[in-house]
Design an enzyme around this catalytic site. Structure first.
Site, PDB file in Angstrom:
ATOM      1  N   TRP A 159       8.054 -19.425 -27.445  1.00 42.42           N
ATOM      2  CA  TRP A 159       9.239 -19.831 -26.686  1.00 42.42           C
ATOM      3  C   TRP A 159       9.729 -21.102 -27.346  1.00 42.42           C
ATOM      4  CZ3 TRP A 159      11.142 -23.802 -23.570  1.00 42.42           C
ATOM      5  CH2 TRP A 159      12.190 -23.460 -22.705  1.00 42.42           C
ATOM      6  N   HIS A 184      33.453 -28.604   4.237  1.00 46.35           N
ATOM      7  CA  HIS A 184      33.536 -29.912   3.603  1.00 46.35           C
ATOM      8  C   HIS A 184      33.822 -29.806   2.106  1.00 46.35           C
ATOM      9  CE1 HIS A 184      32.400 -32.065   7.214  1.00 46.35           C
ATOM     10  NE2 HIS A 184      31.427 -31.184   7.403  1.00 46.35           N
ATOM     11  N   LYS A 207       7.204 -18.293 -18.420  1.00 48.72           N
ATOM     12  CA  LYS A 207       6.513 -18.249 -17.138  1.00 48.72           C
ATOM     13  C   LYS A 207       5.942 -19.597 -16.741  1.00 48.72           C
ATOM     14  CE  LYS A 207       4.741 -16.154 -13.548  1.00 48.72           C
ATOM     15  NZ  LYS A 207       5.633 -15.724 -12.456  1.00 48.72           N
ATOM     16  N   GLU A 210      15.975 -20.533  -2.828  1.00 51.29           N
ATOM     17  CA  GLU A 210      15.139 -19.685  -3.675  1.00 51.29           C
ATOM     18  C   GLU A 210      15.868 -18.407  -4.052  1.00 51.29           C
ATOM     19  OE1 GLU A 210      11.962 -17.888  -5.759  1.00 51.29           O
ATOM     20  OE2 GLU A 210      12.633 -19.943  -5.413  1.00 51.29           O
ATOM     21  N   ARG A 219       4.835 -15.296 -21.525  1.00 47.99           N
ATOM     22  CA  ARG A 219       4.809 -16.741 -21.748  1.00 47.99           C
ATOM     23  C   ARG A 219       5.843 -17.184 -22.784  1.00 47.99           C
ATOM     24  NH1 ARG A 219       0.162 -19.303 -19.799  1.00 47.99           N
ATOM     25  NH2 ARG A 219       0.656 -21.032 -21.179  1.00 47.99           N
ATOM     26  N   LYS A 257      16.606 -17.016  -7.887  1.00 49.93           N
ATOM     27  CA  LYS A 257      16.181 -15.693  -8.346  1.00 49.93           C
ATOM     28  C   LYS A 257      17.343 -14.924  -8.968  1.00 49.93           C
ATOM     29  CE  LYS A 257      11.929 -15.457  -7.777  1.00 49.93           C
ATOM     30  NZ  LYS A 257      12.014 -16.860  -8.188  1.00 49.93           N
ATOM     31  N   ASN A 295       0.480 -24.520 -29.066  1.00 52.82           N
ATOM     32  CA  ASN A 295       1.314 -24.664 -27.870  1.00 52.82           C
ATOM     33  C   ASN A 295       1.429 -26.141 -27.547  1.00 52.82           C
ATOM     34  OD1 ASN A 295       1.494 -21.922 -27.624  1.00 52.82           O
ATOM     35  ND2 ASN A 295       0.228 -21.765 -25.790  1.00 52.82           N
ATOM     36  N   GLY A 296       2.588 -26.543 -27.017  1.00 54.09           N
ATOM     37  CA  GLY A 296       2.776 -27.941 -26.652  1.00 54.09           C
ATOM     38  C   GLY A 296       3.867 -28.584 -27.477  1.00 54.09           C
ATOM     39  N   CYS A 326       4.769 -20.288 -24.391  1.00 59.49           N
ATOM     40  CA  CYS A 326       4.133 -19.751 -25.584  1.00 59.49           C
ATOM     41  C   CYS A 326       2.753 -19.203 -25.258  1.00 59.49           C
ATOM     42  CB  CYS A 326       4.016 -20.791 -26.695  1.00 59.49           C
ATOM     43  SG  CYS A 326       5.564 -21.543 -27.184  1.00 59.49           S
ATOM     44  N   GLU A 373      18.366 -16.494 -12.382  1.00 59.24           N
ATOM     45  CA  GLU A 373      17.455 -16.439 -13.521  1.00 59.24           C
ATOM     46  C   GLU A 373      17.257 -15.045 -14.089  1.00 59.24           C
ATOM     47  OE1 GLU A 373      13.673 -18.111 -12.485  1.00 59.24           O
ATOM     48  OE2 GLU A 373      13.367 -16.797 -10.779  1.00 59.24           O
TER      49      GLU A 373
END
Length: 605
Positions: free
Chosen positions: A75, A501, A600, A478, A27, A482, A99-100, A2, A485
């Site tokens: 968000w 395996h 983010k 990584e 955000r 990427k 926010n929070g 947010c 997402e």
């Protein structure tokens, strides 16, 4: 998560707030809203679901000369994506952005009989209702009373109807920065919305009440004592937070990596050797350590895994990489001889922050790798290594990842030198190669067109697999993140030797398998694994170093990085893997910079 912005000054606030929200949209972008306070007509409030441009259209025809207001891009955490749940929220004479997460909002709703007056499903509106319930004309007394009731994290910007031209703010954990300038003052979740007005700013101290007005910003603690905050200065300009002619922020930030690497490495090289003297990092933390714990989340954790691979291989010092969200709920084996390295681009990642506190409580020294000066993690750490990447706007991290790896490499070199594991000549050779990593990335970026063909092949695939060994396996983790997402393709990363395996059961005709084989010491082993998937019909993309040319029996497409030691090839490899994800998302017509369901900075648990 947010974005908050508040402005008060000598200019109409509505458009300033909306433009600020555009800077903060990375955000959160489920919904957005603004509220401006006019001393004659009261509060004008406009909210819309969707992106900020939807809010801008809806508010375009609304005329208001109010010069004080707050805005928010959301968000969703509590409640669905609706206009009712969008911020700001008003109750009676109070309007707020938040926010929070307020953990005890249900208990507060019941205790103070708020259920019948709430119009949304959010925890935020409960705070607004409490502020209104207790308000008798004294904002400071009211804010103090309400925050004493709250459990959880919060950053609050508050308008009181009878306090025209003023914004009140307070925070706990959730970040905010503020700046005063000629003609007004501004507060926001991060610097991207502030820098248009001032390069000088301060981080809002926790549990301090701010009063923003046209004439400046007053800060006081909860005992009413005036406080002078530490003023910081931004070392980049607003153009760094703009696209600069690129179609997406992500592509711009991929291209910025060589320069970001240079900014991170060069200032810390003295006489060919790594030095943290200017960072104030004491060599004693390296002399006495027996083991290292790296704590991070997501991409930052993957950077930590590359660091682990290097440190254990070159220095033979045990390194554990921990997922911060798991670390904080276990009893980690840490003592005063453990060095904890926490990694966070924003410096505000809540799980990483809590993990940091656990390590310190057990006697460990904490060295943080962060990108944002004055961030909470930076302030809580014993030592800080800033990465100087500049602003990263795309949700999918690119340059923050590679500068975090470079910071790990600098730490490894200094650690080896201080403990006498590496000689000065060995360290100088290592640093020379590290300093050349930006050139490897530049050459790889310049040859990126061939990666578009890979993206066009995999864009419609339901599944993609990455395989690799050793340091290449850490890169594949990584790479998989990427692709998932930003392209929404199911993608997994596996250690190549584990295929037989069980994982090889997933390989079928034309399933894309991207094999990373840049490590000379295990190259033949990876090629053997590649042959296994190729013989079962997989479409194989091989990433290797120049000079390792394979025929169609091994792979369908080969992409090469410049020839170098495998430990430094990670920087060029990262570029290829980022571009594969970028071009795949772009080829699918998706919003590369704003993938669904993601924000983010993760500042709530």
């Amino acid at each position: 998560m947010c974005g908050i912005i508040g402005y008060t000054g000598d200019q109409p606030a509505k458009d300033i707030l909306i433009n600020g929200l555009k800077q903060l949209e990375y955000r959160g972008y489920d919904s957005a809203g603004v509220a401006v306070l006019d001393p004659d007509t009261g509060v004008f409030l406009k909210k819309k679901t969707g992106k900020v441009e939807e809010l801008e259209k809806a508010a375009a025809s609304e005329e208001t000369k109010a010069t004080c207001g707050i805005g928010h891009t959301r968000w969703a955490t509590h409640g669905g994506v609706t206009e009712e749940n969008a911020h700001p929220h008003s109750q009676g004479s109070v309007t707020i952005c938040h926010n929070g997460i307020i953990e005890n909002y249900k208990e507060l709703t019941t205790e103070y009989g708020l259920k019948n007056i709430l119009k949304s499903e959010t925890d935020t509106e409960v705070v607004a209702a409490l502020l209104d319930k207790f308000y008798e004309g004294d904002p400071y007394k009211t804010i103090k009373k309400v925050v004493d009731l709250l459990a959880g994290s919060f950053a609050l910007c508050i308008l009181f109807d009878d306090q025209p031209g003023k914004i009140f703010a307070i925070r706990n954990v959730s970040p905010m920065v503020a700046a005063a300038f000629d003609g007004g003052s501004i507060i926001a979740s991060d610097l991207t919305a502030v820098i248009n007005f001032s390069k000088k700013y301060f981080v809002v101290p926790e549990y301090h009440i701010l009063t923003l007005s046209e004439s400046g910003i007053a800060v006081q603690d909860l005992k009413g004592r005036a406080v002078e905050p530490e003023i910081l200065e931004v070392n980049w300009d607003i153009t760094s937070a703009q696209k600069g002619g690129f179609p997406h922020y992500m592509l711009k930030e991929i291209n910025e990596q060589p320069a970001a690497l240079e900014r991170t490495i060069a200032p810390r090289i003295h006489d060919g050797l790594p030095s943290f003297e200017d960072d104030g990092i004491d060599d004693d933390i390296f002399k006495n350590l027996s083991n290292i714990v790296i704590v991070a989340c997501g991409t930052a954790m993957h950077a930590g895994m590359v660091g682990k691979s290097l440190i254990e291989a070159k220095l033979r010092i045990p390194v554990t990489v921990e997922i911060a969200s798991e670390f904080r709920y276990k009893d980690p084996i840490i003592d005063e001889r453990t060095l904890t390295i926490v990694v966070s681009q924003s410096g505000e990642t809540i799980d990483t922050l809590e993990a940091l506190k656990i390590s310190k409580s057990k006697g460990s020294k904490v060295l943080s790798i962060v990108n944002v000066k004055g961030s909470t993690i930076a302030r809580e750490s014993d030592y800080v290594l800033y990465t100087h990447a500049g602003p990263e706007i795309a949700v999918a991290s690119t340059k923050a990842y590679t500068v975090q790896i470079s910071a790990m490499y600098l730490i490894a070199a200094r650690l080896g030198l201080v403990k006498g594991i590496l000689s000065e000549d060995e360290v100088r050779e290592f640093i020379t190669k590290l300093s050349n990593a930006g050139e490897l990335m530049t050459r790889t970026i310049e040859a990126s067109d061939e990666i578009r063909h890979v993206a066009n092949h995999i864009k419609n695939a339901p599944d993609v697999f990455y395989i690799g060994r050793g340091i290449d396996y850490t890169m594949s983790l990584e790479a998989s993140l990427k692709l998932k997402e930003i392209s929404y393709i199911h993608c997994e990363a596996y250690a190549a030797g584990e295929l037989k395996h069980g994982t090889i059961a997933l390989i079928a005709e034309q399933v894309p398998v991207i094999a990373i084989a840049t490590d000379e010491s295990v190259y033949a082993k990876v090629i053997s694994n590649v042959r296994e998937v190729k013989s079962r019909g997989a479409y194989v993309i091989l990433i290797s170093q120049e000079g390792k040319v394979e025929n169609s029996e091994v792979c369908d497409k080969q992409i090469c990085i410049p020839k170098t030691d495998s430990e430094f090839g990670v920087f060029a490899t990262a570029v290829i893997l980022q571009l594969i994800a970028y071009y795949t998302s772009d080829a699918k017509g998706l919003d590369v910079d704003k993938p669904r369901n993601l924000a983010k900075s993760v500042t709530v648990e």
